[in-house]
Design an enzyme around this catalytic site. Structure first.
Site, PDB file in Angstrom:
ATOM      1  N   CYS A 179       0.814  -1.228   0.000  1.00 46.17           N
ATOM      2  CA  CYS A 179       0.000   0.000   0.000  1.00 46.17           C
ATOM      3  C   CYS A 179       0.843   1.271   0.000  1.00 46.17           C
ATOM      4  O   CYS A 179       0.338   2.345  -0.329  1.00 46.17           O
ATOM      5  CB  CYS A 179      -0.960   0.000   1.188  1.00 46.17           C
ATOM      6  SG  CYS A 179      -2.123  -1.365   1.139  1.00 46.17           S
ATOM      7  N   HIS A 205      -3.336   7.454   1.699  1.00 46.41           N
ATOM      8  CA  HIS A 205      -3.691   6.120   1.221  1.00 46.41           C
ATOM      9  C   HIS A 205      -5.097   5.807   1.722  1.00 46.41           C
ATOM     10  O   HIS A 205      -5.433   6.081   2.873  1.00 46.41           O
ATOM     11  CB  HIS A 205      -2.683   5.101   1.754  1.00 46.41           C
ATOM     12  CG  HIS A 205      -3.137   3.690   1.538  1.00 46.41           C
ATOM     13  ND1 HIS A 205      -3.580   3.237   0.319  1.00 46.41           N
ATOM     14  CD2 HIS A 205      -3.247   2.638   2.399  1.00 46.41           C
ATOM     15  CE1 HIS A 205      -3.930   1.964   0.435  1.00 46.41           C
ATOM     16  NE2 HIS A 205      -3.743   1.585   1.679  1.00 46.41           N
ATOM     17  N   ASN A 207      -9.929  -0.215  -0.725  1.00 44.84           N
ATOM     18  CA  ASN A 207      -8.466  -0.099  -0.673  1.00 44.84           C
ATOM     19  C   ASN A 207      -7.883  -0.665  -1.970  1.00 44.84           C
ATOM     20  O   ASN A 207      -7.939  -1.866  -2.194  1.00 44.84           O
ATOM     21  CB  ASN A 207      -7.951  -0.866   0.551  1.00 44.84           C
ATOM     22  CG  ASN A 207      -6.440  -0.740   0.735  1.00 44.84           C
ATOM     23  OD1 ASN A 207      -5.732  -0.313  -0.183  1.00 44.84           O
ATOM     24  ND2 ASN A 207      -5.964  -1.110   1.899  1.00 44.84           N
TER      25      ASN A 207
HETATM   26  N1  ACO Z   1     -18.581  -8.646   8.236  1.00 49.21           N
HETATM   27  C1  ACO Z   1     -19.155  -8.853   9.418  1.00 49.21           C
HETATM   28  N2  ACO Z   1     -18.439  -9.101  10.533  1.00 49.21           N
HETATM   29  C2  ACO Z   1     -17.108  -9.168  10.424  1.00 49.21           C
HETATM   30  C3  ACO Z   1     -16.446  -8.962   9.186  1.00 49.21           C
HETATM   31  C4  ACO Z   1     -17.253  -8.702   8.061  1.00 49.21           C
HETATM   32  N3  ACO Z   1     -16.723  -8.478   6.847  1.00 49.21           N
HETATM   33  N4  ACO Z   1     -15.119  -9.088   9.394  1.00 49.21           N
HETATM   34  C5  ACO Z   1     -14.935  -9.342  10.680  1.00 49.21           C
HETATM   35  N5  ACO Z   1     -16.134  -9.390  11.315  1.00 49.21           N
HETATM   36  C6  ACO Z   1     -16.402  -9.619  12.706  1.00 49.21           C
HETATM   37  C7  ACO Z   1     -15.303 -10.401  13.393  1.00 49.21           C
HETATM   38  O1  ACO Z   1     -15.488 -11.792  13.191  1.00 49.21           O
HETATM   39  C8  ACO Z   1     -15.459  -9.997  14.829  1.00 49.21           C
HETATM   40  O2  ACO Z   1     -16.528 -10.725  15.370  1.00 49.21           O
HETATM   41  P1  ACO Z   1     -16.466 -11.271  16.884  1.00 49.21           P
HETATM   42  O3  ACO Z   1     -16.373 -10.029  17.725  1.00 49.21           O
HETATM   43  O4  ACO Z   1     -17.743 -12.007  17.022  1.00 49.21           O
HETATM   44  O5  ACO Z   1     -15.238 -12.108  16.941  1.00 49.21           O
HETATM   45  C9  ACO Z   1     -15.920  -8.540  14.736  1.00 49.21           C
HETATM   46  O6  ACO Z   1     -16.414  -8.364  13.390  1.00 49.21           O
HETATM   47  C10 ACO Z   1     -14.797  -7.546  14.989  1.00 49.21           C
HETATM   48  O7  ACO Z   1     -13.660  -7.899  14.196  1.00 49.21           O
HETATM   49  P2  ACO Z   1     -12.351  -7.052  14.215  1.00 49.21           P
HETATM   50  O8  ACO Z   1     -11.394  -7.609  13.218  1.00 49.21           O
HETATM   51  O9  ACO Z   1     -11.872  -6.901  15.610  1.00 49.21           O
HETATM   52  O10 ACO Z   1     -12.910  -5.651  13.696  1.00 49.21           O
HETATM   53  P3  ACO Z   1     -12.203  -4.258  13.655  1.00 49.21           P
HETATM   54  O11 ACO Z   1     -13.047  -3.256  14.339  1.00 49.21           O
HETATM   55  O12 ACO Z   1     -10.757  -4.321  14.030  1.00 49.21           O
HETATM   56  O13 ACO Z   1     -12.264  -3.902  12.107  1.00 49.21           O
HETATM   57  C11 ACO Z   1     -10.853  -3.893  10.151  1.00 49.21           C
HETATM   58  C12 ACO Z   1     -11.596  -4.726  11.170  1.00 49.21           C
HETATM   59  C13 ACO Z   1     -11.867  -3.092   9.374  1.00 49.21           C
HETATM   60  C14 ACO Z   1     -10.075  -4.800   9.228  1.00 49.21           C
HETATM   61  C15 ACO Z   1      -9.903  -2.923  10.877  1.00 49.21           C
HETATM   62  O14 ACO Z   1      -9.118  -3.616  11.823  1.00 49.21           O
HETATM   63  C16 ACO Z   1      -9.010  -2.201   9.953  1.00 49.21           C
HETATM   64  O15 ACO Z   1      -9.447  -1.404   9.146  1.00 49.21           O
HETATM   65  N6  ACO Z   1      -7.698  -2.380  10.039  1.00 49.21           N
HETATM   66  C17 ACO Z   1      -6.755  -1.709   9.166  1.00 49.21           C
HETATM   67  C18 ACO Z   1      -6.311  -2.662   8.186  1.00 49.21           C
HETATM   68  C19 ACO Z   1      -6.227  -2.115   6.808  1.00 49.21           C
HETATM   69  O16 ACO Z   1      -6.955  -1.248   6.402  1.00 49.21           O
HETATM   70  N7  ACO Z   1      -5.304  -2.684   6.064  1.00 49.21           N
HETATM   71  C20 ACO Z   1      -5.113  -2.365   4.698  1.00 49.21           C
HETATM   72  C21 ACO Z   1      -3.698  -2.523   4.311  1.00 49.21           C
HETATM   73  S1  ACO Z   1      -2.624  -1.651   5.317  1.00 49.21           S
HETATM   74  C22 ACO Z   1      -3.089  -0.107   5.212  1.00 49.21           C
HETATM   75  O17 ACO Z   1      -3.383   0.267   4.166  1.00 49.21           O
HETATM   76  C23 ACO Z   1      -3.120   0.725   6.399  1.00 49.21           C
END
Ligand code: ACO
Length: 324
Positions: free
Chosen positions: A114, A251, A281
């Site tokens: 990224c 980004h 993304n």
């Molecule tokens: N739909 C429904 N529920 C979901 C989904 C989905 N697509 N994905 C995960 N869940 C559930 C999980 O199973 C979990 O359930 P549980 O509590 O029953 O176990 C719950 O949602 C929470 O999951 P988390 O992974 O803890 O959710 P979080 O609030 O951290 O959000 C996310 C996840 C959106 C990926 C976030 O962590 C994020 O944006 N991280 C940054 C990563 C990123 O953007 N990377 C891109 C490349 S690097 C960069 O560019 C920065």
């Protein structure tokens, strides 16, 4: 003579197929509400079967050349940022070079996930400053839809396909205040974070392409801190303050990360260019895709100071300060 890199044009390409959250929710255990709330993403584009990263990169590059009123024959450097190349080799950049009808120059890929666009911009800027090239195409092009694991709902809803490019031209640096061009780039990496974001395949490990794996929370935690450090470094190197920034073009990974960055800079949200809602993304393509929108609708004007920042797998991260 001292050179600087003038941004002369910007172009993009998005595949035709729009995939909404609701459409994804038909086959993935997710919902529009969850995706919007956690990421700000409403829809993304997916490349058609047979539509390759190089073809999208070529379309974006041609758009950038058109805006710059420059022909492919004038280009002597292509740096293409991609983690989803057409083939393991040759580089996607050389395929774009051929598709543009170029018969000379240097073309190669950069792989910083990224952060790829900021890395590619930095490399091209250095070539131009050193007088080793005169006209560069800096391209970010990705088909992440091809490396997603559709069984993993925590990652497959986050990414999209697309391409963006800018043309940089070497011009004389006079040292005048508010001279347009690349002011600075700051790049960083820390390979100890491999396990937080990687693809579980490749030519020397599995002989396959593999799928994207990510510990989202871990990436999120690092993203705001690391990108803020890169922005601080850029401001300090140029004797500027956050108040000098006209536009933050970050980004586009997640709206919550983007908003957190803007808050840290004390920058009002209307000074932040956001396209993650429509593109998701797109990794190395996301910054030029966002920048192009703000150029097209007239938000970004000649002379405006643009801060770009990114973080990606590796980890890699960095910033680039550009006066358009
Ligand atoms: N739909 C429904 N529920 C979901 C989904 C989905 N697509 N994905 C995960 N869940 C559930 C999980 O199973 C979990 O359930 P549980 O509590 O029953 O176990 C719950 O949602 C929470 O999951 P988390 O992974 O803890 O959710 P979080 O609030 O951290 O959000 C996310 C996840 C959106 C990926 C976030 O962590 C994020 O944006 N991280 C940054 C990563 C990123 O953007 N990377 C891109 C490349 S690097 C960069 O560019 C920065």
């Amino acid at each position: 003579m001292q050179f600087r890199s003038l941004a002369a044009g910007c172009g993009t390409y998005l595949p035709a197929r729009v995939v909404t959250n609701a459409e994804l929710a038909k086959t993935v255990d997710t919902s529009d509400e969850w995706i919007r709330q956690r990421t700000g993403i409403c829809e993304r584009r997916f490349a058609a079967e047979g539509e390759l990263t190089s073809a999208m990169g070529t379309r974006a590059a041609q758009g950038a050349l058109d805006m710059a009123q420059t022909t492919a024959g004038e280009v002597d450097l292509i740096v293409c940022a991609t983690s989803t190349p057409d083939e393991t080799f040759p580089s996607t950049a050389t395929r774009i070079q051929a598709q543009l009808g170029m018969e000379r120059g240097v073309a190669f890929d950069v792989q910083a996930v990224c952060s790829g666009f900021v890395y590619a911009l930095s490399i091209a800027d250095n070539y131009l400053r050193l007088g080793q090239a005169t006209t560069a195409l800096v391209i970010g092009a990705e088909t992440f839809s091809r490396i997603l694991d559709w069984e993993d709902r925590s990652t497959c809803v986050l990414f999209g396909d697309g391409a963006g490019a800018i043309v940089l031209k070497a011009v004389e640096a006079t040292g005048a205040e508010r001279e347009p061009g690349v002011l600075s780039t700051h790049l960083y990496s820390d390979g100890r974070h491999h396990d937080a974001l990687y693809v579980d395949g490749g030519p020397s490990s599995t002989g396959t392409v593999g799928h994207l794996r990510m510990e989202g929370r871990e990436v999120f935690r690092h993203a705001v801190v690391r990108m803020s450090e890169a922005i601080d470094a850029a401001l300090e190197a140029n004797g500027l303050t956050p108040g000098d920034i006209d536009w933050l073009v970050p980004h586009q990974a997640n709206l919550r990360i983007i908003e957190a960055m803007a808050r840290r800079l004390n920058l009002p949200q209307d000074r932040v260019v956001v396209s993650v809602d429509r593109h998701a993304n797109t990794s190395a393509a996301s910054i030029p895709l966002a920048l192009h929108e703000a150029l097209k609708d007239g938000r970004v004007q000649r002379g405006d100071l643009i801060m770009m920042e990114a973080m990606g797998g590796g980890f890699t991260w960095g910033s680039a300060l550009l006066r358009w």
